[in-house]
Design a protein around this motif. Sequence first.
Motif, PDB file in Angstrom:
ATOM      1  N   HIS A  15      53.246 -24.488 -10.999  1.00 46.06           N
ATOM      2  CA  HIS A  15      52.133 -24.399 -10.318  1.00 46.06           C
ATOM      3  C   HIS A  15      52.285 -23.611  -9.215  1.00 46.06           C
ATOM      4  O   HIS A  15      53.010 -24.464  -7.948  1.00 46.06           O
ATOM      5  CB  HIS A  15      51.623 -25.282  -9.952  1.00 46.06           C
ATOM      6  N   ILE A  16      51.742 -22.429  -8.717  1.00 46.24           N
ATOM      7  CA  ILE A  16      52.046 -22.284  -7.547  1.00 46.24           C
ATOM      8  C   ILE A  16      50.901 -21.751  -6.229  1.00 46.24           C
ATOM      9  O   ILE A  16      49.837 -21.384  -7.134  1.00 46.24           O
ATOM     10  CB  ILE A  16      53.016 -20.367  -7.599  1.00 46.24           C
ATOM     11  N   MET A  17      51.441 -22.297  -5.247  1.00 50.99           N
ATOM     12  CA  MET A  17      50.231 -22.117  -4.027  1.00 50.99           C
ATOM     13  C   MET A  17      50.511 -21.138  -3.068  1.00 50.99           C
ATOM     14  O   MET A  17      51.663 -21.695  -2.303  1.00 50.99           O
ATOM     15  CB  MET A  17      49.398 -23.264  -3.949  1.00 50.99           C
ATOM     16  N   CYS A  18      50.190 -20.046  -2.566  1.00 52.59           N
ATOM     17  CA  CYS A  18      50.570 -19.556  -0.943  1.00 52.59           C
ATOM     18  C   CYS A  18      49.149 -19.483  -0.361  1.00 52.59           C
ATOM     19  O   CYS A  18      47.642 -19.411  -0.735  1.00 52.59           O
ATOM     20  CB  CYS A  18      50.884 -18.163  -1.652  1.00 52.59           C
ATOM     21  N   LYS A  19      49.050 -20.404   1.151  1.00 55.15           N
ATOM     22  CA  LYS A  19      48.383 -19.868   1.954  1.00 55.15           C
ATOM     23  C   LYS A  19      48.260 -19.154   3.180  1.00 55.15           C
ATOM     24  O   LYS A  19      49.799 -19.850   3.765  1.00 55.15           O
ATOM     25  CB  LYS A  19      48.199 -21.717   2.275  1.00 55.15           C
ATOM     26  N   SER A  20      47.490 -19.128   3.271  1.00 59.00           N
ATOM     27  CA  SER A  20      47.606 -18.228   5.347  1.00 59.00           C
ATOM     28  C   SER A  20      47.573 -18.581   6.273  1.00 59.00           C
ATOM     29  O   SER A  20      47.197 -19.738   5.557  1.00 59.00           O
ATOM     30  CB  SER A  20      46.391 -16.598   5.015  1.00 59.00           C
ATOM     31  N   ILE A  21      47.781 -18.495   7.498  1.00 57.62           N
ATOM     32  CA  ILE A  21      47.943 -19.067   8.616  1.00 57.62           C
ATOM     33  C   ILE A  21      46.219 -19.739   8.370  1.00 57.62           C
ATOM     34  O   ILE A  21      45.997 -18.867   8.441  1.00 57.62           O
ATOM     35  CB  ILE A  21      48.817 -18.852   9.416  1.00 57.62           C
ATOM     36  N   SER A  22      46.480 -20.648   9.438  1.00 60.48           N
ATOM     37  CA  SER A  22      44.946 -20.963   9.840  1.00 60.48           C
ATOM     38  C   SER A  22      44.481 -20.416  10.162  1.00 60.48           C
ATOM     39  O   SER A  22      42.970 -19.958   9.637  1.00 60.48           O
ATOM     40  CB  SER A  22      44.895 -22.219  10.587  1.00 60.48           C
ATOM     41  N   ALA A  61      45.974 -18.516  -3.089  1.00 65.80           N
ATOM     42  CA  ALA A  61      46.208 -18.008  -3.887  1.00 65.80           C
ATOM     43  C   ALA A  61      46.370 -19.438  -4.808  1.00 65.80           C
ATOM     44  O   ALA A  61      47.743 -19.804  -4.598  1.00 65.80           O
ATOM     45  CB  ALA A  61      46.794 -16.720  -4.324  1.00 65.80           C
ATOM     46  N   HIS A  62      46.514 -19.121  -5.751  1.00 64.34           N
ATOM     47  CA  HIS A  62      46.778 -20.323  -7.448  1.00 64.34           C
ATOM     48  C   HIS A  62      47.714 -19.119  -8.037  1.00 64.34           C
ATOM     49  O   HIS A  62      47.105 -17.767  -8.949  1.00 64.34           O
ATOM     50  CB  HIS A  62      46.305 -21.174  -7.684  1.00 64.34           C
ATOM     51  N   LEU A  63      49.105 -18.840  -8.440  1.00 62.24           N
ATOM     52  CA  LEU A  63      49.568 -18.466 -10.260  1.00 62.24           C
ATOM     53  C   LEU A  63      50.292 -18.933 -10.996  1.00 62.24           C
ATOM     54  O   LEU A  63      50.569 -20.654 -10.060  1.00 62.24           O
ATOM     55  CB  LEU A  63      50.373 -17.735  -9.690  1.00 62.24           C
ATOM     56  N   LEU A  64      49.665 -19.409 -12.596  1.00 60.46           N
ATOM     57  CA  LEU A  64      50.771 -20.150 -13.109  1.00 60.46           C
ATOM     58  C   LEU A  64      51.845 -19.396 -14.292  1.00 60.46           C
ATOM     59  O   LEU A  64      51.182 -18.200 -14.653  1.00 60.46           O
ATOM     60  CB  LEU A  64      49.490 -20.845 -13.924  1.00 60.46           C
ATOM     61  N   VAL A  65      52.913 -19.235 -12.837  1.00 58.90           N
ATOM     62  CA  VAL A  65      54.046 -18.682 -13.694  1.00 58.90           C
ATOM     63  C   VAL A  65      55.304 -19.577 -14.385  1.00 58.90           C
ATOM     64  O   VAL A  65      55.892 -20.267 -14.608  1.00 58.90           O
ATOM     65  CB  VAL A  65      54.596 -17.971 -12.430  1.00 58.90           C
ATOM     66  N   ASP A  66      55.483 -19.078 -15.817  1.00 56.32           N
ATOM     67  CA  ASP A  66      56.473 -18.978 -16.628  1.00 56.32           C
ATOM     68  C   ASP A  66      58.041 -18.345 -16.042  1.00 56.32           C
ATOM     69  O   ASP A  66      57.140 -17.221 -16.353  1.00 56.32           O
ATOM     70  CB  ASP A  66      56.349 -18.913 -17.968  1.00 56.32           C
ATOM     71  N   ALA A  67      58.964 -19.134 -15.691  1.00 53.94           N
ATOM     72  CA  ALA A  67      59.750 -18.589 -14.856  1.00 53.94           C
ATOM     73  C   ALA A  67      60.563 -17.111 -15.878  1.00 53.94           C
ATOM     74  O   ALA A  67      61.037 -16.631 -15.593  1.00 53.94           O
ATOM     75  CB  ALA A  67      60.787 -18.945 -14.231  1.00 53.94           C
TER      76      ALA A  67
END
Length: 303
Positions: A15-22, A61-67
């Motif tokens: 489960h990946i989450m990416c955030k931008s700077i505030s 953003a949320h991603l659900l990734v199988d490596a």
Amino acid sequence: MARKARLKTADAIFHIMCKSISEVDLYRDSEDKEKYLSLVKKYKKLFNVKIYGYCLMDNHAHLLVDANGADISKVMHGINFSYAMYFNKKYKREGHLFKDRFKSKIVDNDHYLKTVSLYIHNNPTDIAEYKDCPEKYSFSSLGIYVGKRRDLFNIVDYEFVMGFFGNDLDTAIKNYYSLVFGCDDEKLKEEFEFQDEKTEYRSGRNVLVRKFMSEDIIEFIASKMSISKILLNTKYSRKLVHAKALTIVLMRNLGNFKSSDISGMLGNITQARISKLNSIGIELIGSDEKYESIIEDFIRFYA
């Protein structure tokens, strides 16, 4: 203070989450979200990973990734670095876009996989317009899951997750959709905000083992492009740029070779040149019909 080493394993689901700077939204308009998904598609194909779901909100953003045997850090670095370059050029800005590195949690069992999938798809209910109909939100894969929207980017492998919700697709869709609305609990949100990382999870999935030999990759490229294997060891040759570029892409993504390893295999070229050629190879695979399936062709031939 040194950063904590990221917990990862090649056969994990993340489960990946990416955030931008505030002070900056990660996506300012639909075009930005479409660009990000196009990059997810590009790197999904390049690294042969599987995307079980996604949701792009304005500032994260949320991603659900199988490596699927790949190094998840390489995959996410490629996506986020490329997007940051696009974003800064479009909006004439400089500096960081993402808040630190991406956050990741290893999905450690089937129950967690189901729950995190539902949680990701619950995100659009925070938007007033989609509170009661999150499946209509264009930048979440929920609509694809429940059959309300086509997968325009062809990136979502939803069958694996849906198999946990029913023995047939119609039943699975009904069960899945009804459960999405139960994932707005505050305790669940705390759980998915990455306070800690889970241990590794191995299921019955088939995972691509990325231990291909350099000799196999060189032989494949030489045959594919009708050149001598010996020529790939020539340090300076403009005629072999594409051949070397594609060789490097396969070595980095399917053999997990380091730049220092590749340097000795291809005429002691510099690491900076390896990075440049890797970018050329990625662009070739994404833009030239002759090479768009080269990774799949190699895997079919040697796997």
